[in-house]
Design an enzyme around this catalytic site. Structure first.
Site, PDB file in Angstrom:
ATOM      1  N   CYS A   1      24.076  61.475  -7.780  1.00 62.34           N
ATOM      2  CA  CYS A   1      24.861  62.636  -8.178  1.00 62.34           C
ATOM      3  C   CYS A   1      24.310  63.223  -9.461  1.00 62.34           C
ATOM      4  CB  CYS A   1      26.312  62.210  -8.383  1.00 62.34           C
ATOM      5  SG  CYS A   1      27.378  63.607  -8.609  1.00 62.34           S
TER       6      CYS A   1
ATOM      7  N   ASN B   1      19.972  62.649   4.094  1.00 63.86           N
ATOM      8  CA  ASN B   1      21.002  63.571   3.610  1.00 63.86           C
ATOM      9  C   ASN B   1      20.357  64.803   2.961  1.00 63.86           C
ATOM     10  OD1 ASN B   1      22.781  63.780   0.584  1.00 63.86           O
ATOM     11  ND2 ASN B   1      23.692  64.392   2.516  1.00 63.86           N
TER      12      ASN B   1
ATOM     13  N   GLY C   1      27.364  66.399   3.967  1.00 59.97           N
ATOM     14  CA  GLY C   1      28.243  66.711   2.841  1.00 59.97           C
ATOM     15  C   GLY C   1      28.901  68.061   3.020  1.00 59.97           C
TER      16      GLY C   1
HETATM   17  C1  FMN Z   1      31.467  68.977  -4.458  1.00 57.73           C
HETATM   18  C2  FMN Z   1      30.465  67.868  -4.364  1.00 57.73           C
HETATM   19  C3  FMN Z   1      30.763  66.624  -4.902  1.00 57.73           C
HETATM   20  C4  FMN Z   1      29.834  65.573  -4.817  1.00 57.73           C
HETATM   21  N1  FMN Z   1      30.180  64.346  -5.298  1.00 57.73           N
HETATM   22  C5  FMN Z   1      29.350  63.285  -5.107  1.00 57.73           C
HETATM   23  C6  FMN Z   1      29.747  61.974  -5.462  1.00 57.73           C
HETATM   24  O1  FMN Z   1      30.866  61.738  -5.947  1.00 57.73           O
HETATM   25  N2  FMN Z   1      28.861  60.963  -5.248  1.00 57.73           N
HETATM   26  C7  FMN Z   1      27.612  61.187  -4.710  1.00 57.73           C
HETATM   27  O2  FMN Z   1      26.853  60.230  -4.543  1.00 57.73           O
HETATM   28  N3  FMN Z   1      27.224  62.419  -4.345  1.00 57.73           N
HETATM   29  C8  FMN Z   1      28.063  63.466  -4.512  1.00 57.73           C
HETATM   30  N4  FMN Z   1      27.696  64.702  -4.070  1.00 57.73           N
HETATM   31  C9  FMN Z   1      26.412  64.875  -3.356  1.00 57.73           C
HETATM   32  C10 FMN Z   1      26.619  64.754  -1.841  1.00 57.73           C
HETATM   33  O3  FMN Z   1      27.026  63.458  -1.486  1.00 57.73           O
HETATM   34  C11 FMN Z   1      25.326  65.097  -1.053  1.00 57.73           C
HETATM   35  O4  FMN Z   1      24.328  64.195  -1.430  1.00 57.73           O
HETATM   36  C12 FMN Z   1      24.833  66.510  -1.324  1.00 57.73           C
HETATM   37  O5  FMN Z   1      25.890  67.456  -1.264  1.00 57.73           O
HETATM   38  C13 FMN Z   1      23.744  66.926  -0.304  1.00 57.73           C
HETATM   39  O6  FMN Z   1      24.238  66.862   1.004  1.00 57.73           O
HETATM   40  P1  FMN Z   1      24.680  68.203   1.817  1.00 57.73           P
HETATM   41  O7  FMN Z   1      23.536  69.161   1.760  1.00 57.73           O
HETATM   42  O8  FMN Z   1      24.980  67.707   3.208  1.00 57.73           O
HETATM   43  O9  FMN Z   1      25.886  68.736   1.095  1.00 57.73           O
HETATM   44  C14 FMN Z   1      28.588  65.769  -4.176  1.00 57.73           C
HETATM   45  C15 FMN Z   1      28.292  67.032  -3.650  1.00 57.73           C
HETATM   46  C16 FMN Z   1      29.208  68.073  -3.720  1.00 57.73           C
HETATM   47  C17 FMN Z   1      28.857  69.408  -3.116  1.00 57.73           C
END
Ligand code: FMN
Length: 332
Positions: free
Chosen positions: A104, A204, A228
């Site tokens: 994150c 991911n 996500g």
């Molecule tokens: C609003 C939001 C909150 C997130 N919170 C976390 C989190 O708490 N822990 C984490 O490992 N990644 C977090 N992420 C990252 C997501 O788990 C993911 O890796 C990222 O959004 C890319 O995937 P996607 O393109 O499918 O959204 C967050 C992403 C978003 C958009």
């Protein structure tokens, strides 16, 4: 495609996993995604600093009652001892998998040298992984980005280290920490990681539907995809992807009636879980995401944002969908 992924003693039915998202993947949303086909869901991160667990936010995040196994709880922090203690305490409270957040980039997390900021310090990564793996008897998983920045993409090194230390599965977001959310996720590093470790790897980043999920799995050889943002307001994406991976066929889009039923049930769960005042506030965000997927919903979205009771939110959604459904029936 049936999944034969195992995380410790837990078999993961579908190779489509809900990514942890702070402020999004709360218990109501996780349960909904499970019902609609997610093979595994991961909680929002909780801080490793257990002194902060008395805050209202943490209390909701630590609540897993009624959730289906395996309950995977993500912890975030930069101190090995604190991470180990937080893992133990989460297991005591019902966690069946501990997931470590090194993925994150949020400032709040990185400022304290946690989340993806840790990727820069491989020694510290090893210390944290070791401390957590040794502190609990449940499987420990890890979520990373491909590295700290494009010049130091050390995802493969971290993945091999994680496997040696005893991490059970690895989720990799195809961006570096420095990339934030810019550009397109890249899958070459993920493919490289898959070829260098034996533990299951979850790919991911920017996966928005069945065809993209198929492509990413074929390209990387990953065991599963992790979704996500594309699940926000579209929790049925899990069954769509799982069905496509299993059969090569696309499911039809959910009908307006089904979207209404899913949304109303979700709304009810948010109000119940958080109580009316907080539930109403949190519902605005989720309902906004559902409406984004529906044409000509902008003016209703604005109206919905003004509503301040559970009853008004429920009634307005009900009425808006009824009108649309009737209009559709008349047009047919
Ligand atoms: C609003 C939001 C909150 C997130 N919170 C976390 C989190 O708490 N822990 C984490 O490992 N990644 C977090 N992420 C990252 C997501 O788990 C993911 O890796 C990222 O959004 C890319 O995937 P996607 O393109 O499918 O959204 C967050 C992403 C978003 C958009």
């Amino acid at each position: 495609m049936s999944s034969n992924i195992a995380i410790g003693p837990y078999a993961i039915g579908n190779p489509v996993i809900l990514a942890p998202m702070a402020g999004v993947t709360d218990r109501p949303f996780r349960q909904l995604c499970r019902q609609l086909g997610a093979g595994l869901v991961v909680s929002e991160m909780v801080t490793a600093d257990t002194r902060l667990w008395n805050s209202r936010k943490s209390r909701f995040r630590l609540d897993h009652s009624g959730e289906k196994a395996p309950i995977s709880v993500q912890i975030a922090g930069g101190d090995p001892e604190m991470m180990a203690a937080a893992a133990r305490e989460n297991v005591r409270r019902g966690a069946q998998i501990i997931d470590i957040n090194m993925g994150c980039p949020a400032k709040k997390v990185c400022k304290k040298a946690a989340g993806s900021a840790l990727l820069r310090d491989e020694r510290l990564v090893a210390d944290i992984l070791q401390a957590v793996v040794q502190s609990v008897s449940v499987p420990v998983t890890l979520k990373i980005r491909t590295g700290w920045c494009p010049e130091t993409r050390n995802g493969v090194t971290i993945a091999r280290m994680a496997e040696d230390i005893g991490i059970s599965a690895l989720a990799v977001h195809g961006r570096t920490r420095a990339c934030g959310y810019h550009g397109q996720a890249e899958f070459d590093t993920i493919a490289d990681i898959v070829s260098r470790v034996k533990i299951p790897v979850f790919a991911n980043g920017d996966i928005t539907g069945p065809a993209r999920a198929r492509q990413v799995l074929d390209y990387t050889g990953a065991a599963a995809v992790m979704i996500g943002r594309a699940a926000q307001g579209r929790p049925w994406i899990f069954r769509e992807i799982a069905h496509y991976l299993a059969t090569g066929e696309r499911l039809p889009e959910p009908s307006l009636e089904e979207v209404r039923d899913i949304l109303l049930a979700h709304l009810g769960e948010l109000h119940r879980f958080y109580g009316e005042v907080m539930g109403v506030r949190i519902a605005r965000k989720h309902v906004g995401w559902y409406l984004k997927t529906l044409a000509n919903s902008e003016s209703f979205r604005k109206t919905f944002l003004q509503l301040d009771s559970a009853e008004a939110q429920h009634a307005s959604v009900q009425t808006w969908f009824e009108r649309r459904i009737n209009r559709g029936a008349q047009a047919a």
